[in-house]
Scaffold this motif. Structure first.
Motif, PDB file in Angstrom:
ATOM      1  N   SER A 128      12.089  46.176   8.621  1.00 26.23           N
ATOM      2  CA  SER A 128      10.738  45.891   8.139  1.00 26.23           C
ATOM      3  C   SER A 128       9.829  47.098   8.356  1.00 26.23           C
ATOM      4  O   SER A 128       9.006  47.441   7.497  1.00 26.23           O
ATOM      5  CB  SER A 128      10.172  44.669   8.865  1.00 26.23           C
ATOM      6  OG  SER A 128      10.990  43.543   8.699  1.00 26.23           O
ATOM      7  N   HIS A 129      10.002  47.767   9.515  1.00 20.64           N
ATOM      8  CA  HIS A 129       9.215  48.978   9.768  1.00 20.64           C
ATOM      9  C   HIS A 129       9.530  50.062   8.736  1.00 20.64           C
ATOM     10  O   HIS A 129       8.632  50.731   8.225  1.00 20.64           O
ATOM     11  CB  HIS A 129       9.537  49.569  11.158  1.00 20.64           C
ATOM     12  CG  HIS A 129       9.468  48.600  12.287  1.00 20.64           C
ATOM     13  ND1 HIS A 129       8.681  47.472  12.269  1.00 20.64           N
ATOM     14  CD2 HIS A 129      10.104  48.610  13.495  1.00 20.64           C
ATOM     15  CE1 HIS A 129       8.826  46.825  13.425  1.00 20.64           C
ATOM     16  NE2 HIS A 129       9.685  47.490  14.168  1.00 20.64           N
TER      17      HIS A 129
ATOM     18  N   ALA B 249       7.975  49.542   5.166  1.00 20.11           N
ATOM     19  CA  ALA B 249       6.510  49.667   5.188  1.00 20.11           C
ATOM     20  C   ALA B 249       6.080  51.104   5.474  1.00 20.11           C
ATOM     21  O   ALA B 249       5.122  51.610   4.873  1.00 20.11           O
ATOM     22  CB  ALA B 249       5.928  48.724   6.235  1.00 20.11           C
TER      23      ALA B 249
ATOM     24  N   CYS C 231       3.653  48.026  13.834  1.00 17.93           N
ATOM     25  CA  CYS C 231       5.106  47.805  13.863  1.00 17.93           C
ATOM     26  C   CYS C 231       5.494  47.233  15.230  1.00 17.93           C
ATOM     27  O   CYS C 231       5.256  47.875  16.256  1.00 17.93           O
ATOM     28  CB  CYS C 231       5.866  49.108  13.616  1.00 17.93           C
ATOM     29  SG  CYS C 231       5.599  49.791  11.965  1.00 17.93           S
TER      30      CYS C 231
ATOM     31  N   TYR D 164       2.511  40.045   6.626  1.00 13.51           N
ATOM     32  CA  TYR D 164       3.532  40.111   7.672  1.00 13.51           C
ATOM     33  C   TYR D 164       4.886  40.324   7.011  1.00 13.51           C
ATOM     34  O   TYR D 164       5.210  39.645   6.024  1.00 13.51           O
ATOM     35  CB  TYR D 164       3.552  38.809   8.487  1.00 13.51           C
ATOM     36  CG  TYR D 164       2.293  38.595   9.282  1.00 13.51           C
ATOM     37  CD1 TYR D 164       2.171  39.095  10.573  1.00 13.51           C
ATOM     38  CD2 TYR D 164       1.208  37.916   8.731  1.00 13.51           C
ATOM     39  CE1 TYR D 164       0.999  38.920  11.298  1.00 13.51           C
ATOM     40  CE2 TYR D 164       0.039  37.743   9.444  1.00 13.51           C
ATOM     41  CZ  TYR D 164      -0.063  38.243  10.732  1.00 13.51           C
ATOM     42  OH  TYR D 164      -1.215  38.076  11.443  1.00 13.51           O
ATOM     43  N   ILE D 165       5.676  41.254   7.538  1.00 10.42           N
ATOM     44  CA  ILE D 165       7.020  41.517   6.996  1.00 10.42           C
ATOM     45  C   ILE D 165       8.042  41.229   8.088  1.00 10.42           C
ATOM     46  O   ILE D 165       7.954  41.754   9.204  1.00 10.42           O
ATOM     47  CB  ILE D 165       7.169  42.964   6.510  1.00 10.42           C
ATOM     48  CG1 ILE D 165       6.060  43.312   5.502  1.00 10.42           C
ATOM     49  CG2 ILE D 165       8.541  43.170   5.865  1.00 10.42           C
ATOM     50  CD1 ILE D 165       6.116  44.741   4.987  1.00 10.42           C
TER      51      ILE D 165
ATOM     52  N   VAL E 115      -0.934  45.559   7.542  1.00 15.89           N
ATOM     53  CA  VAL E 115       0.463  45.142   7.387  1.00 15.89           C
ATOM     54  C   VAL E 115       1.078  45.135   8.789  1.00 15.89           C
ATOM     55  O   VAL E 115       0.971  46.116   9.521  1.00 15.89           O
ATOM     56  CB  VAL E 115       1.250  46.091   6.458  1.00 15.89           C
ATOM     57  CG1 VAL E 115       2.736  45.711   6.444  1.00 15.89           C
ATOM     58  CG2 VAL E 115       0.673  46.040   5.044  1.00 15.89           C
TER      59      VAL E 115
ATOM     60  N   THR F  85       4.615  44.552  10.659  1.00  9.51           N
ATOM     61  CA  THR F  85       6.057  44.439  10.455  1.00  9.51           C
ATOM     62  C   THR F  85       6.763  44.090  11.762  1.00  9.51           C
ATOM     63  O   THR F  85       6.301  44.441  12.847  1.00  9.51           O
ATOM     64  CB  THR F  85       6.648  45.745   9.894  1.00  9.51           C
ATOM     65  OG1 THR F  85       6.499  46.783  10.883  1.00  9.51           O
ATOM     66  CG2 THR F  85       5.948  46.154   8.612  1.00  9.51           C
ATOM     67  N   HIS F  86       7.907  43.418  11.627  1.00  6.35           N
ATOM     68  CA  HIS F  86       8.660  42.957  12.790  1.00  6.35           C
ATOM     69  C   HIS F  86      10.125  43.363  12.643  1.00  6.35           C
ATOM     70  O   HIS F  86      10.794  42.962  11.693  1.00  6.35           O
ATOM     71  CB  HIS F  86       8.536  41.434  12.920  1.00  6.35           C
ATOM     72  CG  HIS F  86       7.129  40.986  13.155  1.00  6.35           C
ATOM     73  ND1 HIS F  86       6.634  40.678  14.403  1.00  6.35           N
ATOM     74  CD2 HIS F  86       6.091  40.820  12.289  1.00  6.35           C
ATOM     75  CE1 HIS F  86       5.362  40.333  14.304  1.00  6.35           C
ATOM     76  NE2 HIS F  86       5.014  40.404  13.030  1.00  6.35           N
TER      77      HIS F  86
ATOM     78  N   SER G   1       3.148  54.772  11.180  1.00 10.03           N
ATOM     79  CA  SER G   1       2.487  53.545  11.635  1.00 10.03           C
ATOM     80  C   SER G   1       1.284  53.898  12.501  1.00 10.03           C
ATOM     81  O   SER G   1       1.224  54.954  13.129  1.00 10.03           O
ATOM     82  CB  SER G   1       3.470  52.646  12.393  1.00 10.03           C
ATOM     83  OG  SER G   1       4.169  53.370  13.376  1.00 10.03           O
TER      84      SER G   1
END
Length: 294
Positions: free
Chosen positions: A90-91, A94, A107, A5-6, A83, A85-86, A134
């Motif tokens: 973060s998107h 990644a 995402c 998780y990012i 993965v 991402t939030h 994504s």
């Protein structure tokens, strides 16, 4: 399965809270890591929970190349299958690295695009360029999804509604609140109002405090307003409370890890935000059977 998780911050914001809840749930059966674009980590992340944590210290544009190198090494070491991402930056990191790896990339946005949100124009350009990297894009409610489509960030078949989850077991009736009664020692007929959130412009605590003053003056009731959270506007808000002569009525609690207990201790929940995607804290207030002003 290996899942990463990012999230943007090491503090407990809405996106971070949701991501950590997901990470905690899946850590029971999978290998979970969390990557924070910048620190420091809130103490609630420092517990021994079996989740690996990485901090990239990405504080400005000039830090992005270094952050990408760090994240590349993390991906190479952890070998993620998924993965998640939030929020925007973060998107970006990644998606840039996605072609070098074989993971599935989710995402997730956490709000609506509004005139008040005032998102920088470059974000749309960057998002349009990278969005095809994504595998799945989400937002927290249908209305929020629609704002991203209407603004041209995504086409209709490129982003979907996935509601935030909530562990309702944290908001059960028999929570211990005796310590709160001792800490605050309010008179028995005092009405307790509660607000929770980051002390920032979009949460509009200025309006809440001014409205609370009107309640005190007009109805002459015994009432306290508890504000749980911290942020850049704390000093400004404290000054406003002093100017409005509310120092005996408004209490800034700072960061708290006992929100369920505070909700059961309080009578009325207040949400004053200028905009929200899906305000999880409002749903938590519902589970806590609070009266709500929003």
């Amino acid at each position: 399965m290996n899942i990463i998780y990012i999230v943007p911050l090491g503090g407990i914001g809405g996106a971070e809270k949701i991501a950590y809840s997901l990470a905690s749930h899946f850590s029971k059966k999978h290998n979970i890591s969390m990557v924070f674009l910048k620190g420091p980590l809130d103490e609630s992340f420092l517990v021994n929970d079996g989740i690996k944590k990485y901090v990239l210290d990405m504080y400005s544009f000039k830090d992005i190349p270094k952050a990408l190198v760090q994240l590349f090494k993390i991906f190479k070491h952890e070998k993620p299958d998924i993965v998640h991402t939030h929020v925007f930056y973060s998107h970006v990191v990644a998606r840039v690295l996605k072609p070098f790896f074989d993971f599935k990339l989710i995402c997730s946005e956490h709000g609506s695009i509004t005139s008040i949100a005032n998102l920088p124009a470059y974000q749309k350009t960057v998002n349009v360029i990278l969005k095809n990297k994504s595998d799945f894009n989400t937002n927290v409610c249908n209305e929020a999804v629609k704002t991203y489509i209407d603004a041209g960030y995504y086409a209709e078949n490129e982003i979907f509604c996935v509601y935030n989850g909530l562990n309702e077991n944290k908001f059960i009736d028999h929570l211990d609140i005796d310590y709160l009664k001792k800490d605050f020692n309010f008179e028995g007929n005092t009405k307790i109002y509660l607000a929770v959130g980051r002390l920032s412009n979009e949460k509009n605590f200025q309006m809440l405090i001014k409205a609370f003053q009107k309640i005190i003056i007009k109805y002459k009731i015994k009432a306290k307003l508890l504000i749980a959270g911290d942020g850049d506007l704390r000093e400004e808000l404290e000054l406003l409370v002093t100017e409005l002569k509310l120092t005996n009525h408004v209490i800034f609690l700072g960061k708290r890890n006992d929100i369920p207990a505070l909700m059961h201790f309080s009578d009325i929940y207040c949400l004053s935000s200028n905009f929200e995607g899906l305000p999880t804290v409002l749903i938590e207030a519902v589970f806590s059977k609070m009266d709500i002003v929003s």
